[in-house]
Design a protein around this motif. Structure first.
Motif, PDB file in Angstrom:
ATOM      1  N   GLN A   1       0.190   4.094   0.938  1.00  0.00           N
ATOM      2  CA  GLN A   1      -0.110   4.933   2.102  1.00  0.00           C
ATOM      3  C   GLN A   1       0.570   4.418   3.377  1.00  0.00           C
ATOM      4  OE1 GLN A   1      -1.889   7.606   1.358  1.00  0.00           O
ATOM      5  NE2 GLN A   1      -1.641   8.448   3.427  1.00  0.00           N
ATOM      6  N   CYS A   2       0.383   3.099   3.670  1.00  0.00           N
ATOM      7  CA  CYS A   2       0.866   2.574   4.959  1.00  0.00           C
ATOM      8  C   CYS A   2       1.914   1.464   4.780  1.00  0.00           C
ATOM      9  CB  CYS A   2      -0.306   2.064   5.791  1.00  0.00           C
ATOM     10  SG  CYS A   2      -1.100   0.597   5.103  1.00  0.00           S
TER      11      CYS A   2
ATOM     12  N   CYS B   1       0.851  -1.194   0.000  1.00  0.00           N
ATOM     13  CA  CYS B   1       0.000   0.000   0.000  1.00  0.00           C
ATOM     14  C   CYS B   1       0.886   1.243   0.000  1.00  0.00           C
ATOM     15  CB  CYS B   1      -0.902  -0.014   1.237  1.00  0.00           C
ATOM     16  SG  CYS B   1      -1.755   1.538   1.524  1.00  0.00           S
TER      17      CYS B   1
ATOM     18  N   CYS C   1      -6.846  -1.070   0.492  1.00  0.00           N
ATOM     19  CA  CYS C   1      -5.935  -1.604   1.507  1.00  0.00           C
ATOM     20  C   CYS C   1      -6.725  -2.059   2.733  1.00  0.00           C
ATOM     21  CB  CYS C   1      -4.927  -0.530   1.898  1.00  0.00           C
ATOM     22  SG  CYS C   1      -3.878  -1.003   3.278  1.00  0.00           S
TER      23      CYS C   1
ATOM     24  N   CYS D   1      -5.334   0.287   6.087  1.00  0.00           N
ATOM     25  CA  CYS D   1      -5.693   1.700   6.278  1.00  0.00           C
ATOM     26  C   CYS D   1      -6.910   2.103   5.458  1.00  0.00           C
ATOM     27  CB  CYS D   1      -4.505   2.600   5.933  1.00  0.00           C
ATOM     28  SG  CYS D   1      -4.107   2.659   4.181  1.00  0.00           S
TER      29      CYS D   1
ATOM     30  N   GLU E   1      -7.162   2.721   2.404  1.00  0.00           N
ATOM     31  CA  GLU E   1      -6.842   3.576   1.261  1.00  0.00           C
ATOM     32  C   GLU E   1      -7.338   2.929  -0.034  1.00  0.00           C
ATOM     33  OE1 GLU E   1      -5.396   6.509   1.106  1.00  0.00           O
ATOM     34  OE2 GLU E   1      -4.415   6.693  -0.839  1.00  0.00           O
TER      35      GLU E   1
END
Ligand SMILES: [Zn+2]
Length: 264
Positions: A39-40, A37, A55, A58, A60
């Motif tokens: 983002q995380c 991911c 995801c 998170c 996302e």
């Protein structure tokens, strides 16, 4: 409508997944690693990744680019299924489309043309160029190979000269900025990756078409720059700095090469 178009839509969907996958992992790890991911950094399971699931850690959502690539690849595959490139044929044309897709997405997102993709492109370019030029006027394989290699040398050589010129301009600009008391940046309009890309496209277009390819690439520079500004505005990443420094040479030359290679 031809019912076999379903095949091209399915192939296009899988090709889109591959373009997305390569564009997600190659700039980060330089190899075909497990996707994470953005983002995380939680790794995606293959099932989640390939079904475009958000995801699980998170929440996302998969980005706009992922969906854009899926839709555009399906559209392109369906189109070239109905109106195949005369010089490439369908299977080779699909490979070239996938390759162009990966280069364009990575270049637009990271301003980067990776050496491993250039190396893979050189192999593909040599096959494509030899195939095309041995078919024109029923030349032999050796003449095809020679014309492909010469095209590659010309593409690489011309862009290498531009690159040297750009480096010289950058040096003068940095000196002026220092003289004016500003901190010099090391902005280069033309990256080294563009030179390798021009070599790859030269191999594909070969001696007969590399001149046209380079000329069209410069013309499309203006058009693609405009398109890129629109994308920046849409993604709210627009800034004067980005506008001043980014000229997407790579995608421009790919558009030019694609137009030459995919004429029905
Ligand atoms: Zn996440």
């Amino acid at each position: 409508m031809d019912a076999t178009i379903i095949i091209s839509i399915l192939l296009g969907w899988f090709a889109g997944l591959f373009i997305n996958y390569a564009s997600d992992v190659l700039p980060v790890t330089r190899r075909f690693s497990q996707a994470t991911c953005p983002q995380c950094q939680t790794p995606f399971s293959w099932r989640d990744y390939l079904t475009l699931h958000p995801c699980r850690n998170c929440g996302e959502n998969r980005g706009l680019r992922t969906w854009l690539v899926q839709v555009l690849t399906v559209a392109a595959f369906a189109y070239f299924w109905l109106f195949p490139s005369k010089v490439l044929g369908i299977p080779l044309g699909m490979l070239v489309l996938i390759y162009f897709g990966i280069i364009v997405v990575i270049d637009l997102e990271h301003r980067l043309i990776l050496h491993p993709t250039s190396l893979a492109g050189a192999v593909l370019g040599l096959v494509v160029g030899t195939y095309i030029h041995s078919r024109i006027n029923d030349n032999g394989i050796l003449i095809g190979l020679g014309k492909s290699l010469l095209g590659g040398v010309i593409g690489f050589g011309v862009m290498f000269l531009f690159y040297q010129l750009g480096a010289l301009v950058a040096k003068i600009r940095a000196r002026r900025m220092q003289a004016a008391g500003q901190v010099a940046d090391d902005e280069e309009a033309l990256g080294g990756g563009d030179v390798y890309l021009a070599g790859v496209l030269g191999l594909m277009l070969g001696l007969d078409f590399i001149g046209l390819g380079l000329a069209w690439g410069i013309i499309f520079g203006g058009l693609v720059s405009l398109l890129f500004i629109i994308i920046l505005v849409m993604r709210r990443r627009y800034s004067n700095a980005a506008l001043m420094t980014f000229i997407p040479y790579g995608p421009c030359f790919i558009v030019a090469a694609a137009l030459l290679l995919f004429q029905p």
